[in-house]
Scaffold this motif. Sequence first.
Motif, PDB file in Angstrom:
ATOM      1  N   LEU A 338       4.613  -1.890 -24.049  1.00 10.01           N
ATOM      2  CA  LEU A 338       3.748  -0.947 -23.360  1.00 10.01           C
ATOM      3  C   LEU A 338       3.567  -1.333 -21.894  1.00 10.01           C
ATOM      4  O   LEU A 338       3.491  -0.464 -21.013  1.00 10.01           O
ATOM      5  CB  LEU A 338       2.394  -0.868 -24.055  1.00 10.01           C
ATOM      6  N   ARG A 339       3.509  -2.632 -21.614  1.00  6.76           N
ATOM      7  CA  ARG A 339       3.393  -3.070 -20.218  1.00  6.76           C
ATOM      8  C   ARG A 339       4.656  -2.735 -19.422  1.00  6.76           C
ATOM      9  O   ARG A 339       4.576  -2.352 -18.243  1.00  6.76           O
ATOM     10  CB  ARG A 339       3.095  -4.566 -20.162  1.00  6.76           C
ATOM     11  N   ALA A 340       5.797  -2.868 -20.061  1.00  6.07           N
ATOM     12  CA  ALA A 340       7.051  -2.516 -19.386  1.00  6.07           C
ATOM     13  C   ALA A 340       7.094  -1.023 -19.075  1.00  6.07           C
ATOM     14  O   ALA A 340       7.554  -0.609 -18.003  1.00  6.07           O
ATOM     15  CB  ALA A 340       8.239  -2.914 -20.266  1.00  6.07           C
ATOM     16  N   ILE A 341       6.603  -0.214 -19.993  1.00  7.63           N
ATOM     17  CA  ILE A 341       6.533   1.231 -19.766  1.00  7.63           C
ATOM     18  C   ILE A 341       5.554   1.535 -18.639  1.00  7.63           C
ATOM     19  O   ILE A 341       5.842   2.296 -17.716  1.00  7.63           O
ATOM     20  CB  ILE A 341       6.102   1.959 -21.061  1.00  7.63           C
ATOM     21  N   GLY A 342       4.368   0.921 -18.724  1.00  3.51           N
ATOM     22  CA  GLY A 342       3.336   1.176 -17.732  1.00  3.51           C
ATOM     23  C   GLY A 342       3.739   0.790 -16.327  1.00  3.51           C
ATOM     24  O   GLY A 342       3.328   1.443 -15.353  1.00  3.51           O
ATOM     25  N   ALA A 343       4.544  -0.252 -16.197  1.00  7.76           N
ATOM     26  CA  ALA A 343       4.967  -0.715 -14.877  1.00  7.76           C
ATOM     27  C   ALA A 343       5.796   0.337 -14.141  1.00  7.76           C
ATOM     28  O   ALA A 343       5.906   0.303 -12.914  1.00  7.76           O
ATOM     29  CB  ALA A 343       5.763  -2.013 -15.003  1.00  7.76           C
ATOM     30  N   GLN A 344       6.367   1.276 -14.889  1.00  9.09           N
ATOM     31  CA  GLN A 344       7.214   2.310 -14.282  1.00  9.09           C
ATOM     32  C   GLN A 344       6.456   3.595 -13.971  1.00  9.09           C
ATOM     33  O   GLN A 344       7.027   4.512 -13.372  1.00  9.09           O
ATOM     34  CB  GLN A 344       8.362   2.644 -15.241  1.00  9.09           C
ATOM     35  N   LEU A 345       5.194   3.672 -14.376  1.00  9.04           N
ATOM     36  CA  LEU A 345       4.480   4.938 -14.281  1.00  9.04           C
ATOM     37  C   LEU A 345       3.229   4.797 -13.419  1.00  9.04           C
ATOM     38  O   LEU A 345       2.345   3.983 -13.727  1.00  9.04           O
ATOM     39  CB  LEU A 345       4.073   5.414 -15.680  1.00  9.04           C
ATOM     40  N   PRO A 346       3.114   5.567 -12.350  1.00  8.16           N
ATOM     41  CA  PRO A 346       1.964   5.428 -11.446  1.00  8.16           C
ATOM     42  C   PRO A 346       0.633   5.852 -12.054  1.00  8.16           C
ATOM     43  O   PRO A 346      -0.418   5.517 -11.502  1.00  8.16           O
ATOM     44  CB  PRO A 346       2.335   6.321 -10.256  1.00  8.16           C
ATOM     45  N   ILE A 347       0.649   6.564 -13.194  1.00  8.65           N
ATOM     46  CA  ILE A 347      -0.638   6.943 -13.809  1.00  8.65           C
ATOM     47  C   ILE A 347      -1.227   5.799 -14.629  1.00  8.65           C
ATOM     48  O   ILE A 347      -2.388   5.867 -15.028  1.00  8.65           O
ATOM     49  CB  ILE A 347      -0.524   8.201 -14.698  1.00  8.65           C
ATOM     50  N   VAL A 348      -0.448   4.741 -14.901  1.00  7.46           N
ATOM     51  CA  VAL A 348      -0.936   3.621 -15.706  1.00  7.46           C
ATOM     52  C   VAL A 348      -1.467   2.534 -14.778  1.00  7.46           C
ATOM     53  O   VAL A 348      -0.720   1.920 -14.023  1.00  7.46           O
ATOM     54  CB  VAL A 348       0.169   3.057 -16.622  1.00  7.46           C
ATOM     55  N   ARG A 349      -2.778   2.318 -14.844  1.00  6.51           N
ATOM     56  CA  ARG A 349      -3.393   1.271 -14.021  1.00  6.51           C
ATOM     57  C   ARG A 349      -3.232  -0.089 -14.661  1.00  6.51           C
ATOM     58  O   ARG A 349      -2.962  -1.089 -13.985  1.00  6.51           O
ATOM     59  CB  ARG A 349      -4.883   1.562 -13.826  1.00  6.51           C
ATOM     60  N   GLU A 350      -3.392  -0.150 -15.986  1.00  9.66           N
ATOM     61  CA  GLU A 350      -3.373  -1.443 -16.662  1.00  9.66           C
ATOM     62  C   GLU A 350      -3.093  -1.233 -18.147  1.00  9.66           C
ATOM     63  O   GLU A 350      -3.558  -0.270 -18.743  1.00  9.66           O
ATOM     64  CB  GLU A 350      -4.736  -2.133 -16.490  1.00  9.66           C
ATOM     65  N   VAL A 351      -2.318  -2.147 -18.721  1.00  5.54           N
ATOM     66  CA  VAL A 351      -2.184  -2.254 -20.172  1.00  5.54           C
ATOM     67  C   VAL A 351      -2.803  -3.592 -20.559  1.00  5.54           C
ATOM     68  O   VAL A 351      -2.409  -4.634 -20.039  1.00  5.54           O
ATOM     69  CB  VAL A 351      -0.709  -2.194 -20.627  1.00  5.54           C
ATOM     70  N   ARG A 352      -3.785  -3.558 -21.444  1.00  2.69           N
ATOM     71  CA  ARG A 352      -4.507  -4.776 -21.792  1.00  2.69           C
ATOM     72  C   ARG A 352      -4.708  -4.834 -23.295  1.00  2.69           C
ATOM     73  O   ARG A 352      -4.529  -3.843 -24.002  1.00  2.69           O
ATOM     74  CB  ARG A 352      -5.858  -4.813 -21.074  1.00  2.69           C
ATOM     75  N   GLY A 353      -5.102  -5.999 -23.767  1.00  9.64           N
ATOM     76  CA  GLY A 353      -5.404  -6.114 -25.183  1.00  9.64           C
ATOM     77  C   GLY A 353      -4.920  -7.425 -25.766  1.00  9.64           C
ATOM     78  O   GLY A 353      -4.460  -8.327 -25.050  1.00  9.64           O
ATOM     79  N   ARG A 354      -5.008  -7.484 -27.083  1.00 12.60           N
ATOM     80  CA  ARG A 354      -4.676  -8.707 -27.804  1.00 12.60           C
ATOM     81  C   ARG A 354      -4.308  -8.312 -29.223  1.00 12.60           C
ATOM     82  O   ARG A 354      -5.014  -7.529 -29.858  1.00 12.60           O
ATOM     83  CB  ARG A 354      -5.917  -9.603 -27.824  1.00 12.60           C
ATOM     84  N   GLY A 355      -3.210  -8.869 -29.726  1.00 10.41           N
ATOM     85  CA  GLY A 355      -2.804  -8.534 -31.081  1.00 10.41           C
ATOM     86  C   GLY A 355      -2.540  -7.051 -31.206  1.00 10.41           C
ATOM     87  O   GLY A 355      -1.958  -6.420 -30.311  1.00 10.41           O
ATOM     88  N   LEU A 356      -2.997  -6.450 -32.306  1.00  6.38           N
ATOM     89  CA  LEU A 356      -2.815  -5.015 -32.507  1.00  6.38           C
ATOM     90  C   LEU A 356      -4.075  -4.275 -32.060  1.00  6.38           C
ATOM     91  O   LEU A 356      -4.714  -3.542 -32.814  1.00  6.38           O
ATOM     92  CB  LEU A 356      -2.473  -4.728 -33.968  1.00  6.38           C
ATOM     93  N   MET A 357      -4.397  -4.473 -30.793  1.00  7.26           N
ATOM     94  CA  MET A 357      -5.575  -3.878 -30.169  1.00  7.26           C
ATOM     95  C   MET A 357      -5.261  -3.730 -28.690  1.00  7.26           C
ATOM     96  O   MET A 357      -5.547  -4.622 -27.888  1.00  7.26           O
ATOM     97  CB  MET A 357      -6.782  -4.796 -30.398  1.00  7.26           C
TER      98      MET A 357
END
Length: 427
Positions: A338-357
């Motif tokens: 998800l972080r790799a996806i978010g890095a390519q998209l200007p609408i994604v400010r941050e992907v955060r979390g831990r485990g399956l959360m």
Amino acid sequence: MTRSLHDRHRAVLPDWLALYYREPIEITHGEGRHVWDASGKKYLDFFGGILTTMTAHALPEVTKAVAEQAGRIIHSSTLYLDRPMVELAERIAQLSGIPDARVFFTTSGTEANDTALLLATAHRRSSQILAMRNSYHGRSFSAVGITGNRSWSPTGLSPLQTLYVHGGVRTRGPYAHLSDARFIEACVADLEDLLGHTRDVAALIAEPIQGVGGFTSPPDGLYAAFREVLNRHGILWITDEVQTGWGRTGDHFWGWQAHADSGPPDILTFAKGIGNGMSIGGVVARADVMNCLDSNSISTFGGSPVTMAAGLANLGHLLEHDLQGNARRVGGLLIERLRAIGAQLPIVREVRGRGLMAGIELVRPGTDEADPQAAAAVLEAAREGGLLIGKGGGHDTSVLRVAPPLSLTVAEAEEGAAILERALRAV
């Protein structure tokens, strides 16, 4: 003309009872990590009925335990000895890490937090509570009174005096620019300053990861640092593990263990995942705290033989199959994807979390401004693509919430991430 189920819903249920999607769906059955709606469409479930279907839909061990117990007796109340309740309490007391622990079962996380507040205020003989900004602790009158997220706080009236502390949100607010160590120092200083202007506070209640708030969390160790201050003042620490418990974070069985230098909390609340869909909540506390009430009490439905049987079967399955380890492994892969996806998209400010959360925070491109419309659009596009996710956030509901059952496979994680990527790109 036959009215739709949606029309019938609106005719008899409150306007404030939220429904997802422009055209809400009726989920009729599920299996594993999938569910089907009334039209027969199949979805990969990445929300689990709000983090509640923790292990899998239609888990054979749980459905068998429920059926067998229902065939014997469904209900007796806490006025009688209840073997499944005692057995589940024994397991939870041991797993909690709290010494000389006592367990009280409720029917929901709201009721569990309500009970924790009753215990803390009675034990400390104070109605003052510390809570975290951006927090959510339930729907009851007292729980709403300590909720720091205004989207979920319909009234300012409360039986409690609540004071809000910095620290639950790492990447926004006045301390966001600081290093983790300086962030903790600043939040501790804020807490010290706050306590200098009041006295006789009963407890601090905190979610280790804020669920409804958008899966935000402080740096590891913040609550350990808070605990040193709380201990000097005799203030109790309540950890709200309704969403973070039972290994969902992968690294730990409980969210508080990311702050383990503090030792175990005084009071721990739980719910959601332990019943895998059955209605179970509860409180664990030291004996002196749990036993401080000087009046009689019972629970008509808390500790029901049927729900306790489900909880025992579900907890046994989770431990025997190391679903915490699976959450760590598969969740780690999913968050990196998800972080790799978010890095390519200007609408994604941050992907955060831990485990399956995992939380995906959306903003208007080129700004730091939350975009709840984009979050709603992605939610719709993901559903059309066959994926169910949730949403949350501070005052703006601009965070996509991803929390699949803990038995999620690598292939399902990849499938869900691909659907989510298409939905984000479409928006």
